[in-house]
Design a protein around this motif. Structure first.
Motif, PDB file in Angstrom:
ATOM      1  N   LEU B  31     -19.461   7.701  -2.594  1.00 22.34           N
ATOM      2  CA  LEU B  31     -17.981   7.090  -1.366  1.00 22.34           C
ATOM      3  C   LEU B  31     -18.041   7.293  -0.036  1.00 22.34           C
ATOM      4  O   LEU B  31     -18.288   6.817   0.984  1.00 22.34           O
ATOM      5  CB  LEU B  31     -16.789   6.398  -1.880  1.00 22.34           C
ATOM      6  N   LYS B  32     -17.926   8.883  -0.140  1.00 23.78           N
ATOM      7  CA  LYS B  32     -17.488   9.809   1.336  1.00 23.78           C
ATOM      8  C   LYS B  32     -18.420  10.050   2.117  1.00 23.78           C
ATOM      9  O   LYS B  32     -18.983   9.365   3.314  1.00 23.78           O
ATOM     10  CB  LYS B  32     -17.095  11.031   0.702  1.00 23.78           C
ATOM     11  N   LEU B  33     -20.143   9.612   1.116  1.00 23.48           N
ATOM     12  CA  LEU B  33     -21.964   9.437   1.947  1.00 23.48           C
ATOM     13  C   LEU B  33     -21.692   8.064   2.521  1.00 23.48           C
ATOM     14  O   LEU B  33     -22.264   7.897   3.687  1.00 23.48           O
ATOM     15  CB  LEU B  33     -22.738  10.382   0.910  1.00 23.48           C
ATOM     16  N   ARG B  35     -19.567   5.946   3.704  1.00 22.06           N
ATOM     17  CA  ARG B  35     -18.772   5.990   4.651  1.00 22.06           C
ATOM     18  C   ARG B  35     -19.306   6.393   6.108  1.00 22.06           C
ATOM     19  O   ARG B  35     -18.508   6.613   7.220  1.00 22.06           O
ATOM     20  CB  ARG B  35     -16.783   6.692   4.042  1.00 22.06           C
ATOM     21  N   TYR B  36     -19.558   8.438   5.600  1.00 23.26           N
ATOM     22  CA  TYR B  36     -20.131   9.152   6.884  1.00 23.26           C
ATOM     23  C   TYR B  36     -21.278   8.478   7.689  1.00 23.26           C
ATOM     24  O   TYR B  36     -21.179   8.097   8.891  1.00 23.26           O
ATOM     25  CB  TYR B  36     -20.304  10.163   5.947  1.00 23.26           C
ATOM     26  N   GLU B  38     -21.865   4.813   7.660  1.00 23.73           N
ATOM     27  CA  GLU B  38     -21.198   3.836   8.260  1.00 23.73           C
ATOM     28  C   GLU B  38     -20.904   4.275   9.306  1.00 23.73           C
ATOM     29  O   GLU B  38     -20.541   3.620  10.785  1.00 23.73           O
ATOM     30  CB  GLU B  38     -20.086   3.292   7.451  1.00 23.73           C
ATOM     31  N   PHE B  39     -19.830   5.041   9.505  1.00 25.43           N
ATOM     32  CA  PHE B  39     -18.812   6.173  11.078  1.00 25.43           C
ATOM     33  C   PHE B  39     -20.383   6.084  12.171  1.00 25.43           C
ATOM     34  O   PHE B  39     -19.797   5.865  13.077  1.00 25.43           O
ATOM     35  CB  PHE B  39     -17.734   6.491  10.614  1.00 25.43           C
ATOM     36  N   ARG B  40     -21.113   6.913  11.403  1.00 24.73           N
ATOM     37  CA  ARG B  40     -22.640   7.183  11.991  1.00 24.73           C
ATOM     38  C   ARG B  40     -23.196   6.098  12.834  1.00 24.73           C
ATOM     39  O   ARG B  40     -24.144   6.360  12.721  1.00 24.73           O
ATOM     40  CB  ARG B  40     -22.874   8.115  11.286  1.00 24.73           C
ATOM     41  N   LEU B  41     -22.677   4.543  12.456  1.00 22.27           N
ATOM     42  CA  LEU B  41     -23.343   3.453  12.626  1.00 22.27           C
ATOM     43  C   LEU B  41     -24.951   3.594  12.489  1.00 22.27           C
ATOM     44  O   LEU B  41     -26.270   3.072  13.241  1.00 22.27           O
ATOM     45  CB  LEU B  41     -23.456   3.016  14.310  1.00 22.27           C
ATOM     46  N   PRO B  45     -26.342   2.984   5.192  1.00 19.37           N
ATOM     47  CA  PRO B  45     -25.755   3.794   4.991  1.00 19.37           C
ATOM     48  C   PRO B  45     -25.764   3.803   3.433  1.00 19.37           C
ATOM     49  O   PRO B  45     -25.860   5.048   3.057  1.00 19.37           O
ATOM     50  CB  PRO B  45     -24.751   3.073   5.125  1.00 19.37           C
ATOM     51  N   ALA B  79     -25.996  16.502   4.825  1.00 18.69           N
ATOM     52  CA  ALA B  79     -25.820  14.628   4.791  1.00 18.69           C
ATOM     53  C   ALA B  79     -25.628  14.960   6.353  1.00 18.69           C
ATOM     54  O   ALA B  79     -26.849  13.782   6.992  1.00 18.69           O
ATOM     55  CB  ALA B  79     -24.021  13.847   4.487  1.00 18.69           C
TER      56      ALA B  79
END
Lengths: 233, 185
Positions: B31-33, B35-36, B38-41, B45, B79
């Motif tokens: 999940l953290k990966l 999101r990471y 995703e946040f980096r567009l 993801p 990552a």
């Protein structure tokens, strides 16, 4: 505040990396980030963001399919229980009306040979008009990319986000919709840009299946043209 | 290259000595990966998160020793490399396949289909969890805060653990809706 800045892409690279390292190492920090993301999407959906934040939000969240889906999912989740509550309310209202109607009929029956006709219709929630988002990129010379939307059979609204060319700096624009043979169908004046894009809502009634040209102009001069193909289910 | 079961076992062991806890930690890492990226567009993801996990697991299977307290910073380091590589790949694609980019801009959105997929996927979540997600997103303002605290108390977990649980469920919903939309287009 830092978390929100990160989500809106406002943090300098080194601070963003520090925050990322933190949330990888610390589950509580990660949970705060998830919460902040939900809060931001809720604020966007309820129109509670400032113009600047709204523009940044749209650039970050609405620029990827996943981001758009995230916004749509939260909207659906928030509406689900509310819709259920409304339906319960509507059903309860219909029952109350029926009981009242029945009582009135009994009272009226004593005074009239012919009972008055009391029509009780169960109230139904008004169906929400679906909004179909579509993003249209600026046309490239000779190869305008065509965006497509598939509209439901009933009335809907196309939420079109038009990405402006980098050279466009007008304070407001006129957006007009034409058929490919140049027949004007719809227009809206005084549309103000948000960042490098403008957003308009086009009613589905002017969009018969086919291809359309959306023209953006400022001060009488055409700034950009976009191509949109519409299909219906 | 797909992940061998030996590599996967090593990864679980590095996350926790307790098997059940290791499974939970694995889901959290993923999940953290996601999101990471995703946040980096990033465009994909989920695929990048899986790639990161594969690399970490293969290094563990290759004999690298990383203890539980250091695994998360290690995953983050991998990552970051995956992200940089994906950016380079995207840049190369942009330079060599320019006409194809116009094709990828084609976007078809069908609101009714999306709504149907949402409801089908929501129904596919087993009952206690489905109700949990719906209750979590019910209400606004103070009532919402109170409801979420009450839900956490009811489940006997801290509020932040509830938040993570909800987002794991939401991630499942995301994937289900994406698959549903892909299969219906």
């Amino acid at each position: 505040m830092t978390v929100r800045q990160y989500l809106l892409g406002e943090l300098p690279a080194d601070e963003a990396e520090r925050l990322e390292a933190e949330y990888f190492a610390n589950d509580d920090r990660f949970a705060e980030l998830l919460e902040a993301e939900d809060d931001l999407i809720e604020a966007y959906l309820s129109n509670a963001l400032t113009v600047g934040d709204r523009s940044k939000f749209e650039q970050r969240f609405l620029s990827t399919p996943r981001g758009r889906q995230k916004v749509a999912l939260l909207e659906s989740l928030e509406q689900s229980p509310n819709r259920r509550a409304w339906e319960t309310f509507a059903l309860a209202a219909a029952i109350v009306l029926a009981i009242l109607g029945g009582a009135l009929w009994f009272v009226a029956r004593d005074h009239h040979a012919v009972p008055p006709k009391i029509e009780v219709r169960p109230s139904k929630p008004i169906p929400a008009i679906p909004h179909i988002p579509v993003t249209l990129a600026a046309a490239e010379r000779g190869s305008a990319p065509t965006s497509r939307v598939v509209l439901p059979p009933r009335d809907s609204v196309v939420d079109a986000t038009l990405i402006l060319p980098t050279a466009a700096h007008a304070k407001s624009y006129t957006v007009s919709l034409q058929s490919v043979d140049g027949r004007p169908l719809w227009s809206m004046a005084g549309v103000t840009p948000r960042g490098n894009a403008i957003a308009v809502e086009i009613p589905s009634r002017v969009l018969e299946p086919g291809t359309f040209v959306i023209s953006v102009s400022a001060g009488g001069a055409t700034v950009e043209e976009y191509s949109l193909t519409v299909n219906r289910r | 290259m797909s992940l061998t079961s030996e590599a996967f076992e090593k990864l679980l062991a590095a996350l926790s000595s307790d098997r059940e806890r290791a499974g939970e930690q694995y889901e959290l890492v993923r999940l953290k990966l996601v999101r990471y990226f995703e946040f980096r567009l990033c465009d994909e993801p989920d695929a990048l998160a899986d790639d990161t996990i594969d690399r970490v697991a293969r290094r563990l299977a290759g004999g690298e020793r990383i203890d539980a307290p250091h695994i998360m910073p290690y995953v983050y380091g991998v990552a970051r490399n995956v992200l940089l590589e994906s950016w380079k790949k995207s840049e190369r694609r942009r330079q060599t396949l320019l006409p194809a980019i116009s094709e990828t801009r084609l976007e078809t959105v069908d609101a009714e289909e999306q709504d149907k997929c949402f409801h089908d996927c929501l129904r596919a979540i087993p009952e206690p969890n489905r109700d949990l997600v719906l209750q979590y997103y019910r209400d606004r303002g103070r009532a919402k805060i109170d409801r979420r605290s009450a839900l956490a108390r009811q489940l006997g977990i801290p509020l932040n653990a509830l938040r993570i649980r909800i987002h794991r469920l939401k991630n499942r919903l995301h994937r289900c809706i994406e698959d549903c939309m892909r299969s219906s287009s």
